[in-house]
Design a protein around this motif. Structure first.
Motif, short mmCIF file in Angstrom:
data_model
loop_
_atom_site.label_atom_id
_atom_site.label_comp_id
_atom_site.label_asym_id
_atom_site.label_seq_id
_atom_site.Cartn_x
_atom_site.Cartn_y
_atom_site.Cartn_z
N ASP A 119 0.83 -1.21 0.00
CA ASP A 119 0.00 0.00 0.00
C ASP A 119 0.86 1.25 0.00
N ALA A 120 1.94 1.23 0.83
CA ALA A 120 2.83 2.39 0.88
C ALA A 120 3.51 2.61 -0.46
N LYS A 121 3.94 1.51 -1.09
CA LYS A 121 4.58 1.61 -2.40
C LYS A 121 3.61 2.15 -3.44
N ASP A 122 2.37 1.63 -3.40
CA ASP A 122 1.36 2.08 -4.34
C ASP A 122 1.05 3.56 -4.15
N LYS A 123 0.97 3.97 -2.87
CA LYS A 123 0.69 5.38 -2.56
C LYS A 123 1.83 6.27 -3.04
N ALA A 124 3.06 5.82 -2.81
CA ALA A 124 4.23 6.60 -3.25
C ALA A 124 4.26 6.71 -4.77
N LYS A 129 3.49 9.81 -9.59
CA LYS A 129 2.83 9.95 -10.89
C LYS A 129 2.04 11.26 -10.95
N ALA A 130 1.32 11.56 -9.84
CA ALA A 130 0.55 12.80 -9.81
C ALA A 130 1.46 14.01 -9.93
#
Length: 258
Positions: A119-124, A129-130
């Motif tokens: 989840d942390a990796k996905d959030k980062a 990307k944003a």
């Protein structure tokens, strides 16, 4: 016939023999009951037990009591052994259950940790990307803005066209022909032109630039966003047109010195 007297020594020997036979009979009964001795020993004891039938009744009772005691003891030991085995099995099952529970807990913790890391990796990754998308949009916007911003030639035509784009934003009237006509009359298109002989010159404020504007007029009618330099061609045109709009309605209405 007179009774024959048996010597006391013989009688004593017979009593000892009876006791011995009784003991042997008891041992034989116990052995036959629990099979504690080999089969050949039973064969040796059997004739002695048969030869002394009378004492067997006495010794059998004693043997039965002993056998029952031994049997009860063995039953008790067997019961205790069964209890110990059951307790060991229960302890083993409990240990296995605890090990399984600990393994399940460790697995759950590991999966939770892995999920948190994912989840942390996905959030980062989403944040990165944003950020990259925002930067890309800003760059594209800047590029579009740069592309839309016209590049004007550094000559009279370019100066008039750039001045007119600013005038349009500021709501200052004036056409290309009206501005060009007055510039040619006033300075012949020389951005460095200066009048050193008229009344303004004698008063120390000579007219300067493309549209021959004096400094006080330039300062008063200067338009923000243009250079504060009377000789700057674009700033000179915009200030002069702003002054002409205020006094004559438009630079198009000016046909002589103003």
């Amino acid at each position: 016939m007179s009774a024959t007297r048996i010597p006391s020594r013989v009688r004593r020997l017979n009593k000892v023999q009876k006791i011995t036979v009784a003991g042997v009979s008891a041992l034989g009964v116990a052995a036959l009951t629990f099979s504690l001795v080999p089969s050949n020993a039973e064969a040796e004891i059997a004739p002695q037990a048969a030869a002394a039938a009378a004492p067997v009744a006495f010794t059998a009772a004693a043997g039965s009591a002993q056998a029952k005691t031994v049997q009860n003891s063995m039953i008790e030991q067997h019961s205790t052994a069964e209890k110990l085995v059951k307790a060991a099995d229960a302890a083993k099952a409990k240990a296995a259950a605890e090990t399984k529970a600990a393994a399940a807990k460790a697995k759950a913790a590991s999966e939770a940790k892995a999920k948190a890391a994912a989840d942390a990796k996905d959030k980062a990754e989403k944040a990165a990307k944003a950020k990259a998308d925002a930067k890309k949009r800003a760059t594209e916007k800047a590029n579009r803005s740069t592309a839309r911003k016209p590049v004007y030639a550094n000559n009279l035509d370019g100066w008039i066209r750039e001045a007119m784009s600013i005038m349009k934003k500021e709501g200052i009237p004036g056409s290309y022909d009206g501005i060009h006509r007055n510039i040619i009359r006033e300075s012949s298109g020389n951005r460095w032109a200066i009048n050193n002989w008229d009344i303004n010159a004698r008063n120390g404020i000579p007219s300067k630039g493309l549209l021959q504007v004096i400094q006080p007029t330039f300062d008063r009618y200067h338009v923000a966003g243009t250079k504060k330099d009377l000789y700057d061609p674009v700033a000179n045109i915009v200030a002069a047109c702003n002054y002409a709009a205020d006094r004559y309605g438009s630079m198009d209405n000016v046909n002589s010195a103003y």
